[in-house]
Write a protein that holds these residues in place. Structure first.
Motif, PDB file in Angstrom:
ATOM      1  N   PRO A 308       0.815  -1.219   0.000  1.00 51.11           N
ATOM      2  CA  PRO A 308       0.000   0.000   0.000  1.00 51.11           C
ATOM      3  C   PRO A 308       0.844   1.262   0.000  1.00 51.11           C
ATOM      4  O   PRO A 308       2.009   1.243   0.393  1.00 51.11           O
ATOM      5  CB  PRO A 308      -0.800  -0.117   1.299  1.00 51.11           C
ATOM      6  CG  PRO A 308       0.115  -0.889   2.204  1.00 51.11           C
ATOM      7  CD  PRO A 308       0.806  -1.883   1.312  1.00 51.11           C
ATOM      8  N   THR A 313      -3.153   4.929  -2.080  1.00 53.04           N
ATOM      9  CA  THR A 313      -4.078   3.827  -1.836  1.00 53.04           C
ATOM     10  C   THR A 313      -5.370   4.324  -1.198  1.00 53.04           C
ATOM     11  O   THR A 313      -6.466   3.838  -1.524  1.00 53.04           O
ATOM     12  CB  THR A 313      -3.418   2.755  -0.948  1.00 53.04           C
ATOM     13  OG1 THR A 313      -2.234   2.268  -1.599  1.00 53.04           O
ATOM     14  CG2 THR A 313      -4.370   1.584  -0.703  1.00 53.04           C
ATOM     15  N   PHE A 329      -5.479  -6.346  -4.296  1.00 50.24           N
ATOM     16  CA  PHE A 329      -4.208  -5.660  -4.045  1.00 50.24           C
ATOM     17  C   PHE A 329      -3.119  -6.699  -3.805  1.00 50.24           C
ATOM     18  O   PHE A 329      -3.235  -7.525  -2.894  1.00 50.24           O
ATOM     19  CB  PHE A 329      -4.318  -4.755  -2.821  1.00 50.24           C
ATOM     20  CG  PHE A 329      -5.224  -3.565  -3.000  1.00 50.24           C
ATOM     21  CD1 PHE A 329      -4.736  -2.390  -3.564  1.00 50.24           C
ATOM     22  CD2 PHE A 329      -6.547  -3.618  -2.606  1.00 50.24           C
ATOM     23  CE1 PHE A 329      -5.564  -1.285  -3.735  1.00 50.24           C
ATOM     24  CE2 PHE A 329      -7.385  -2.526  -2.758  1.00 50.24           C
ATOM     25  CZ  PHE A 329      -6.889  -1.350  -3.326  1.00 50.24           C
ATOM     26  N   THR A 331       0.258  -6.856  -2.386  1.00 47.00           N
ATOM     27  CA  THR A 331       1.043  -5.958  -1.551  1.00 47.00           C
ATOM     28  C   THR A 331       2.467  -6.454  -1.322  1.00 47.00           C
ATOM     29  O   THR A 331       2.731  -7.659  -1.280  1.00 47.00           O
ATOM     30  CB  THR A 331       0.354  -5.775  -0.190  1.00 47.00           C
ATOM     31  OG1 THR A 331       0.179  -7.062   0.424  1.00 47.00           O
ATOM     32  CG2 THR A 331      -1.003  -5.120  -0.360  1.00 47.00           C
ATOM     33  N   ASN A 335       6.042  -2.584   2.559  1.00 47.29           N
ATOM     34  CA  ASN A 335       5.033  -1.530   2.631  1.00 47.29           C
ATOM     35  C   ASN A 335       3.878  -1.905   3.542  1.00 47.29           C
ATOM     36  O   ASN A 335       3.260  -1.026   4.155  1.00 47.29           O
ATOM     37  CB  ASN A 335       4.530  -1.190   1.227  1.00 47.29           C
ATOM     38  CG  ASN A 335       5.558  -0.434   0.415  1.00 47.29           C
ATOM     39  OD1 ASN A 335       6.552   0.057   0.954  1.00 47.29           O
ATOM     40  ND2 ASN A 335       5.337  -0.351  -0.883  1.00 47.29           N
ATOM     41  N   VAL A 336       3.563  -3.192   3.630  1.00 52.18           N
ATOM     42  CA  VAL A 336       2.548  -3.639   4.581  1.00 52.18           C
ATOM     43  C   VAL A 336       3.011  -3.313   6.001  1.00 52.18           C
ATOM     44  O   VAL A 336       2.224  -2.835   6.833  1.00 52.18           O
ATOM     45  CB  VAL A 336       2.292  -5.152   4.451  1.00 52.18           C
ATOM     46  CG1 VAL A 336       1.308  -5.620   5.522  1.00 52.18           C
ATOM     47  CG2 VAL A 336       1.736  -5.490   3.059  1.00 52.18           C
ATOM     48  N   VAL A 343      -3.814  -1.518   4.744  1.00 51.49           N
ATOM     49  CA  VAL A 343      -4.145  -2.900   4.390  1.00 51.49           C
ATOM     50  C   VAL A 343      -5.440  -3.309   5.085  1.00 51.49           C
ATOM     51  O   VAL A 343      -6.296  -3.980   4.493  1.00 51.49           O
ATOM     52  CB  VAL A 343      -2.998  -3.854   4.765  1.00 51.49           C
ATOM     53  CG1 VAL A 343      -3.327  -5.285   4.359  1.00 51.49           C
ATOM     54  CG2 VAL A 343      -1.703  -3.425   4.080  1.00 51.49           C
ATOM     55  N   GLU A 346      -8.230  -1.803   3.133  1.00 56.85           N
ATOM     56  CA  GLU A 346      -8.510  -2.566   1.908  1.00 56.85           C
ATOM     57  C   GLU A 346      -9.430  -3.743   2.206  1.00 56.85           C
ATOM     58  O   GLU A 346     -10.448  -3.952   1.524  1.00 56.85           O
ATOM     59  CB  GLU A 346      -7.190  -3.083   1.308  1.00 56.85           C
ATOM     60  CG  GLU A 346      -6.292  -1.988   0.764  1.00 56.85           C
ATOM     61  CD  GLU A 346      -4.916  -2.487   0.377  1.00 56.85           C
ATOM     62  OE1 GLU A 346      -4.143  -1.699  -0.208  1.00 56.85           O
ATOM     63  OE2 GLU A 346      -4.592  -3.669   0.665  1.00 56.85           O
ATOM     64  N   VAL A 353      -6.637  -8.997  -0.511  1.00 60.32           N
ATOM     65  CA  VAL A 353      -5.233  -8.642  -0.281  1.00 60.32           C
ATOM     66  C   VAL A 353      -4.368  -9.853  -0.596  1.00 60.32           C
ATOM     67  O   VAL A 353      -4.472 -10.905   0.049  1.00 60.32           O
ATOM     68  CB  VAL A 353      -5.000  -8.178   1.163  1.00 60.32           C
ATOM     69  CG1 VAL A 353      -3.527  -7.782   1.359  1.00 60.32           C
ATOM     70  CG2 VAL A 353      -5.911  -7.000   1.503  1.00 60.32           C
TER      71      VAL A 353
END
Length: 481
Positions: A308, A313, A329, A331, A335-336, A343, A346, A353
């Motif tokens: 994300p 996002t 997504f 991922t 970045n998570v 996340v 999302e 995810v």
């Protein structure tokens, strides 16, 4: 926190009581060959305490990557409010590497991209009190003799200045420190005595060679020298760990603060930033399960890789909610870890995810253990954020083989429509590509780290909705065909 892409102006990784933890080609702490280390390698014994990036207020992850095997690159580094000078140093180094790779490999140089890949990943060493430390690990297979190299970057919030790794040692103690370091390296297998003397012969060459230094959780100082720095490249990297009792008298005032914050971190980081942004997190909530029957209606699966990202996002989630569209997504674990709240948003909004590895290496070039580390770490981060483990993964660059598939129970997902939005930062072009190439049951590849790609989504949703398309997740598309 915010994740943003690299500049588009580019056309374009005991204490042995004075016994060194170094070897020819092996990391004494892990028993694995450092000469063979790759961007997807399982983490070796780290000299630092784990840092939770989601606790760093205002953090931005500057990132960029391609999704094409003809131009395989991925790079990321952090931007922390208050440490602008340190960010600038990382930005300069990464952009120079990316520019060289893109001109040499992606634009037809160096004999094409076969076997070549550039991956720059980041790790926080310490982020507390008034000190910040980051290690960039670079895996570069773009030419002969290339491989893994590491550098550490430091910021002194008290002085408001970026510091070199050698700045952890006081100026008046550097000669003693270098002498002790050379004593530990002399006689080791693969060490070149002449190169050893030359490498540490003057302040400039010392600073250049000693660019990866970090404290252990017990207060010792670990020095890592890249392959070829003081010995034959085939010998790999060398590590020397000085115990706390020995190294402390040699430390600068800054080095003493970094040592203390590594051993006993403060609860927060304060680098004196005048403004720390607080990004909004969408609160959209899905209204029940998706009952779309793709046998009866025209479905399409939009997928977004590499996030994300904030605010991209978050903006994307708002656009999707307006059309009650659901997407998948894929991922990236780094970045998570930095943006778990996105996340969660999302998943809460009914999106799927998936797993896109920890730091975007070509999985087919890794060992089974390294592939498992890349995917398992990312799945664990997704589950920690959402409460649910992923079932799908997208292999970086679409590169997957029997060995990768045998390493995981996750189901691989590729794509039918490639927007090439990593290459063309043009919202209108991205939207037109999707609209023109969309077909029933298509899987579309996009990236939510690019503002231009996110900006293209409203037009895609508006036009394709008018044509009778329904936007579903990859798993829903598969289940209802």
């Amino acid at each position: 926190m915010r994740t943003r892409t690299l500049a588009t102006s580019l056309v374009l990784l005991s204490a042995l009581s004075l016994t060194a933890a170094c070897s020819s080609g092996s990391d004494a702490s892990s028993g694995t060959s450092s000469a063979d280390a790759r961007p997807g390698a399982a983490p070796t014994a780290s000299p630092v305490r784990s840092v939770d990036p989601s606790k760093i207020k205002g953090l931005e992850i500057v990132s960029d990557s391609s999704e094409q095997s003809s131009c395989p690159f991925a790079a990321s580094y952090p931007d922390v409010p208050g440490a602008e000078a340190m960010t600038a140093a990382m930005k300069k180094d990464v952009e120079e590497r990316l520019a060289g790779f893109r001109s040499g490999v992606c634009n037809g140089g160096s004999g094409g991209a076969e076997g070549r890949e550039l991956n720059v990943s980041h790790q926080f060493l310490v982020a507390s009190g008034d000190v910040l430390g980051v290690r960039l690990s670079t895996q570069d297979h773009s030419g002969a003799g290339s491989g893994l190299s590491t550098s550490t970057y430091w910021y002194d919030g008290k002085a408001g200045a970026s510091r070199k790794a050698l700045g952890l040692v006081a100026d008046g103690s550097q000669d003693d420190f270098i002498a002790a370091l050379k004593d530990q390296l002399k006689g080791r297998e693969g060490i070149d005595a002449a190169a050893l003397d030359t490498t540490f012969s003057d302040p400039a060459s010392r600073t250049a060679a000693l660019d990866d230094m970090a404290f252990t959780t017990s207060g010792g100082l670990r020095v890592t020298l890249d392959r070829g720095e003081v010995g034959a490249p085939a010998a790999g990297t060398y590590m020397v760990t000085f115990p706390k009792k020995m190294i402390t008298p040699w430390l600068s005032g800054f080095g003493q603060r970094v040592q203390r914050q590594t051993m006993t971190p403060d609860r927060s980081l304060d680098l004196g930033a005048e403004h720390i942004p607080t990004p909004a997190v969408p609160t959209h909530t899905a209204s029940g399960d998706d009952d779309t029957d793709c046998k009866k209606v025209t479905c399409i699966a939009l997928t977004f890789d590499d996030g994300p990202a904030a605010p991209e996002t978050a903006t994307l989630l708002t656009s999707l909610a307006q059309y009650k569209a659901r997407v998948t997504f894929f991922t990236v674990g780094q970045n998570v870890a930095a943006h778990p709240e996105l996340v969660r948003a999302e998943a809460r909004a009914g999106h799927e995810v998936g797993n896109h590895s920890w730091n975007h290496p070509d999985l087919t070039k890794l060992t089974p253990e390294q592939v498992a580390s890349q995917l398992n770490r990312t799945s664990a981060a997704i589950k920690a954020a959402t409460g649910k483990a992923p079932t799908l993964f997208r292999p970086p660059y679409g590169a997957v083989n029997a060995q990768v598939k045998a390493t995981t129970t996750l189901s691989p997902v590729l794509w039918d429509v490639d927007t090439e939005d990593w290459k063309y930062r043009d919202a209108d072009k991205v939207a037109r590509t999707v609209i023109d190439k969309a077909q029933r049951n298509s899987v579309v590849l996009m990236h939510d780290i690019h503002p231009t790609s996110v900006a293209a989504v409203p037009e895609i949703l508006r036009t394709l909705t008018a044509r009778g398309y329904h936007f579903v997740t990859v798993s829903h598309l598969r289940a209802t065909l």
